[in-house]
Design an enzyme around this catalytic site. Structure first.
Site, PDB file in Angstrom:
ATOM      1  N   GLU A 145       0.819  -1.222   0.000  1.00 32.54           N
ATOM      2  CA  GLU A 145       0.000   0.000   0.000  1.00 32.54           C
ATOM      3  C   GLU A 145       0.843   1.258   0.000  1.00 32.54           C
ATOM      4  O   GLU A 145       1.981   1.262   0.459  1.00 32.54           O
ATOM      5  CB  GLU A 145      -0.839   0.032   1.289  1.00 32.54           C
ATOM      6  CG  GLU A 145      -1.732  -1.152   1.466  1.00 32.54           C
ATOM      7  CD  GLU A 145      -2.479  -1.100   2.793  1.00 32.54           C
ATOM      8  OE1 GLU A 145      -3.313  -1.966   3.017  1.00 32.54           O
ATOM      9  OE2 GLU A 145      -2.223  -0.187   3.606  1.00 32.54           O
ATOM     10  N   CYS A 158       3.149   8.404   2.169  1.00 31.82           N
ATOM     11  CA  CYS A 158       3.588   7.373   3.116  1.00 31.82           C
ATOM     12  C   CYS A 158       3.907   6.115   2.315  1.00 31.82           C
ATOM     13  O   CYS A 158       3.039   5.549   1.662  1.00 31.82           O
ATOM     14  CB  CYS A 158       2.461   7.133   4.124  1.00 31.82           C
ATOM     15  SG  CYS A 158       2.894   5.937   5.373  1.00 31.82           S
ATOM     16  N   CYS A 165       5.154  -7.559   7.610  1.00 29.94           N
ATOM     17  CA  CYS A 165       6.181  -7.109   8.548  1.00 29.94           C
ATOM     18  C   CYS A 165       6.451  -8.216   9.553  1.00 29.94           C
ATOM     19  O   CYS A 165       5.558  -8.973   9.907  1.00 29.94           O
ATOM     20  CB  CYS A 165       5.708  -5.851   9.278  1.00 29.94           C
ATOM     21  SG  CYS A 165       7.007  -5.068  10.260  1.00 29.94           S
ATOM     22  N   CYS A 169       4.074  -5.335  15.949  1.00 36.01           N
ATOM     23  CA  CYS A 169       3.656  -4.325  16.930  1.00 36.01           C
ATOM     24  C   CYS A 169       2.149  -4.523  17.141  1.00 36.01           C
ATOM     25  O   CYS A 169       1.397  -4.637  16.168  1.00 36.01           O
ATOM     26  CB  CYS A 169       3.955  -2.926  16.411  1.00 36.01           C
ATOM     27  SG  CYS A 169       5.703  -2.689  16.077  1.00 36.01           S
ATOM     28  N   CYS A 172      -0.641  -2.376  15.518  1.00 33.32           N
ATOM     29  CA  CYS A 172      -0.502  -2.115  14.070  1.00 33.32           C
ATOM     30  C   CYS A 172      -1.123  -3.247  13.274  1.00 33.32           C
ATOM     31  O   CYS A 172      -0.830  -4.418  13.516  1.00 33.32           O
ATOM     32  CB  CYS A 172       0.973  -1.971  13.724  1.00 33.32           C
ATOM     33  SG  CYS A 172       1.298  -1.988  11.960  1.00 33.32           S
ATOM     34  N   GLY A 220       5.885  -2.339   6.799  1.00 30.38           N
ATOM     35  CA  GLY A 220       7.247  -2.853   6.932  1.00 30.38           C
ATOM     36  C   GLY A 220       8.154  -1.996   7.786  1.00 30.38           C
ATOM     37  O   GLY A 220       7.844  -0.854   8.117  1.00 30.38           O
ATOM     38  N   GLU A 221       9.286  -2.590   8.154  1.00 32.07           N
ATOM     39  CA  GLU A 221      10.323  -1.894   8.932  1.00 32.07           C
ATOM     40  C   GLU A 221      11.446  -1.543   7.954  1.00 32.07           C
ATOM     41  O   GLU A 221      12.185  -2.424   7.505  1.00 32.07           O
ATOM     42  CB  GLU A 221      10.812  -2.821  10.061  1.00 32.07           C
ATOM     43  CG  GLU A 221      12.116  -2.421  10.712  1.00 32.07           C
ATOM     44  CD  GLU A 221      12.153  -0.999  11.249  1.00 32.07           C
ATOM     45  OE1 GLU A 221      11.376  -0.676  12.146  1.00 32.07           O
ATOM     46  OE2 GLU A 221      12.990  -0.197  10.757  1.00 32.07           O
ATOM     47  N   SER A 252      11.080   6.094   9.359  1.00 29.42           N
ATOM     48  CA  SER A 252      10.534   5.746  10.663  1.00 29.42           C
ATOM     49  C   SER A 252      10.930   4.324  11.026  1.00 29.42           C
ATOM     50  O   SER A 252      10.727   3.397  10.245  1.00 29.42           O
ATOM     51  CB  SER A 252       9.006   5.860  10.604  1.00 29.42           C
ATOM     52  OG  SER A 252       8.453   5.392  11.798  1.00 29.42           O
ATOM     53  N   SER A 274       9.219   4.930  16.418  1.00 29.10           N
ATOM     54  CA  SER A 274       7.941   4.477  16.980  1.00 29.10           C
ATOM     55  C   SER A 274       8.191   4.096  18.431  1.00 29.10           C
ATOM     56  O   SER A 274       8.522   2.957  18.726  1.00 29.10           O
ATOM     57  CB  SER A 274       7.440   3.249  16.221  1.00 29.10           C
ATOM     58  OG  SER A 274       7.148   3.583  14.900  1.00 29.10           O
ATOM     59  N   LEU A 275       8.032   5.048  19.325  1.00 27.69           N
ATOM     60  CA  LEU A 275       8.345   4.797  20.735  1.00 27.69           C
ATOM     61  C   LEU A 275       7.141   4.150  21.443  1.00 27.69           C
ATOM     62  O   LEU A 275       7.222   3.052  21.955  1.00 27.69           O
ATOM     63  CB  LEU A 275       8.742   6.115  21.414  1.00 27.69           C
ATOM     64  CG  LEU A 275       9.302   5.958  22.815  1.00 27.69           C
ATOM     65  CD1 LEU A 275      10.604   5.184  22.824  1.00 27.69           C
ATOM     66  CD2 LEU A 275       9.486   7.316  23.481  1.00 27.69           C
ATOM     67  N   HIS A 276       6.049   4.859  21.499  1.00 23.66           N
ATOM     68  CA  HIS A 276       4.749   4.348  21.946  1.00 23.66           C
ATOM     69  C   HIS A 276       4.648   3.920  23.411  1.00 23.66           C
ATOM     70  O   HIS A 276       3.549   3.601  23.865  1.00 23.66           O
ATOM     71  CB  HIS A 276       4.277   3.174  21.076  1.00 23.66           C
ATOM     72  CG  HIS A 276       4.252   3.491  19.620  1.00 23.66           C
ATOM     73  ND1 HIS A 276       3.597   4.586  19.103  1.00 23.66           N
ATOM     74  CD2 HIS A 276       4.819   2.874  18.554  1.00 23.66           C
ATOM     75  CE1 HIS A 276       3.754   4.612  17.795  1.00 23.66           C
ATOM     76  NE2 HIS A 276       4.496   3.603  17.438  1.00 23.66           N
ATOM     77  N   CYS A 396      -2.531   1.731   8.209  1.00 26.51           N
ATOM     78  CA  CYS A 396      -1.634   0.854   7.470  1.00 26.51           C
ATOM     79  C   CYS A 396      -2.108  -0.600   7.467  1.00 26.51           C
ATOM     80  O   CYS A 396      -2.390  -1.176   8.508  1.00 26.51           O
ATOM     81  CB  CYS A 396      -0.275   0.969   8.142  1.00 26.51           C
ATOM     82  SG  CYS A 396       0.968  -0.026   7.453  1.00 26.51           S
TER      83      CYS A 396
HETATM   84  S1  SF4 Z   1       4.369  -0.494  13.274  1.00 28.80           S
HETATM   85 FE1  SF4 Z   1       5.785  -0.740  11.563  1.00 28.80          FE
HETATM   86  S2  SF4 Z   1       7.342  -2.142  12.403  1.00 28.80           S
HETATM   87 FE2  SF4 Z   1       5.570  -2.340  13.748  1.00 28.80          FE
HETATM   88  S3  SF4 Z   1       4.373  -4.067  12.876  1.00 28.80           S
HETATM   89 FE3  SF4 Z   1       3.580  -2.159  11.966  1.00 28.80          FE
HETATM   90  S4  SF4 Z   1       4.663  -1.981  10.017  1.00 28.80           S
HETATM   91 FE4  SF4 Z   1       5.843  -3.422  11.317  1.00 28.80          FE
END
Ligand code: SF4
Length: 423
Positions: A145, A158, A165, A169, A172, A220-221, A252, A274-276, A396
């Site tokens: 996407e 974005c 991924c 997380c 997510c 993705g990371e 990010s 991405s601290l959170h 996402c």
């Molecule tokens: S926040 Fe980013 S790193 Fe974490 S699962 Fe979602 S896509 Fe992957």
């Protein structure tokens, strides 16, 4: 055009033989800058896709097709300009390339775009695309996407770096999908090209664009696919083409600590983290990579990030989850951490956008406001991000899931029809 390969510069390049060109000499250090030639893997139709090749690889792809090095250098420069400055995908439109050369290029190369499976526009102007890769060696395709978010003073794309991924997380939606594969540089830069096509922004010019910023914040990371992300972003930043400033690009990460310094050194784009959460217990739960690289290690890597300063602050993304990470104490702890590590930082507070089956709820507006005020009062910017594109599932991963459900339903329907025909 044709010449013996063995004597060519390409041959030396492929074999990594010592050359008079100093740029082929290894330089000591943890990153070896010797250009590593890519395998120019042809598509199913036998042609090589030029999109996403580095400048050097584009030239080498022409040389591999037996073009004289001088010719290859000149043609590569012209083709690069047509691809990335003019957005052209058809060699016959490259007017400074001779009429005999155009079909020669056409037979051997292609300038692709990702296939659009679905495109949606939100009532707030946010646009979202579900894209599909070319057929892979197993005859399969993968969907990913991208989202475009227009604002009064900017337009942000974005971009995804992987299909699925590995990091899971918990807040997510993409994290619920398994990793299928890394996107190639062509597929990453292809998202930018497609957005430019859709926005009618060719030829590329620095002023008056709708697409002004890029965030590597899609599926993705990016630091788990660093080489491809780096190559794609270098193409996006190249002044002879798309020419987007590194100051307008943000990468990010969820906290892949060992790769952060390298990203800063090699592409020097803005960093978002991405601290959170501010405690080990909570971050271990919602961003599981924290079990590998803890908060202190992550913040130290931020403090060491090359190029971060008050003019280019590190953004800490903080999703607001009701009764999970949103107390006043946690806001105070966030301030303490930022100050202890002397980080040039801003905090983005993101109201959680729940998806079906999500294990969390969004914090109340009052809670988010109180959290934001504590951070602002400490002199750190902490805006609350306005949710965008909620009517088109712009969180996402949601469009991909919706499409998969649809295709599963379609398959079920076809199976039922087949059964009925047989019965
Ligand atoms: S926040 Fe980013 S790193 Fe974490 S699962 Fe979602 S896509 Fe992957």
């Amino acid at each position: 055009m044709d010449r013996p390969l063995a004597k060519s510069r390409l041959f030396r390049y492929m074999m990594r033989m010592p050359d008079t060109a100093t740029n082929l000499m290894p330089i000591p250090g943890h990153f070896d800058p010797v250009p590593v030639p890519r395998e120019f893997k042809p598509r199913a139709d036998g042609r090589i896709d030029l999109l996403g090749l580095t400048k050097m690889d584009l030239r080498m792809a022409l040389e591999t097709s037996q073009l004289e090095p001088k010719q290859a250098k000149l043609r590569a420069k012209q083709v690069w300009h047509w691809i990335y400055n003019r957005g052209v995908t058809d060699f016959s439109l490259m007017t400074d390339i001779s009429k005999t050369m155009q079909p020669w290029l056409e037979q051997r190369f292609v300038i692709s775009r990702p296939e659009v499976v679905e495109a949606q526009v939100s009532t707030d102007g946010t646009r979202k695309w579900l894209l599909r890769s070319d057929l892979d060696s197993n005859g399969g395709t993968q969907d990913y996407e991208m989202v475009f978010i227009p604002d009064a003073d900017r337009g942000t794309l974005c971009v995804s770096s992987q299909v699925g991924c590995t990091l899971n997380c918990r807040f997510c939606h993409t994290g619920t999908m398994r990793l299928v594969r890394n996107l190639t540089p062509g597929e990453i830069v292809g998202q930018v090209m497609l957005a430019r096509d859709a926005l009618g922004e060719w030829p590329s010019q620095p002023e008056g664009r709708m697409l002004t910023n890029i965030v590597m914040m899609g599926m993705g990371e990016p630091l788990y696919n660093f080489d491809n992300v780096r190559d794609a972003l270098k193409i996006v930043m190249d002044g002879d083409g798309l020419g987007l400033s590194r100051r307008r690009i943000t990468l990010s990460t969820s906290g892949v600590v060992p790769m952060m310094a390298r990203a800063g050194e090699e592409i020097s784009v803005n960093l978002a983290v991405s601290l959170h959460a501010v405690t080990k217990e909570v971050r271990d739960e919602i961003v599981p990579i924290n079990r590998k690289y803890g908060i202190e290690e992550l913040l130290q890597a931020c403090a060491d990030y090359p190029g971060a300063n008050n003019a280019r602050r590190i953004t800490f993304e903080y999703v607001m989850l009701r009764d999970k990470n949103d107390s006043d104490d946690e806001a105070h702890e966030l301030v303490r951490l930022i100050k202890d590590y002397q980080l040039p930082a801003k905090v983005n507070l993101i109201p959680f956008n729940p998806w079906p089956g999500a294990p969390y709820e969004c914090s109340t507006p009052e809670r988010i406001k109180s959290f934001s005020n504590i951070i602002f009062d400490a002199g750190i910017s902490a805006p609350i991000r306005t949710p965008r594109g909620r009517d088109i599932d712009a969180a996402c991963g949601q469009l991909k899931t919706a499409s998969e459900k649809q295709s599963r339903a379609e398959l079920d329907r076809q199976a039922e029809e087949k059964q009925a025909a047989l019965g």
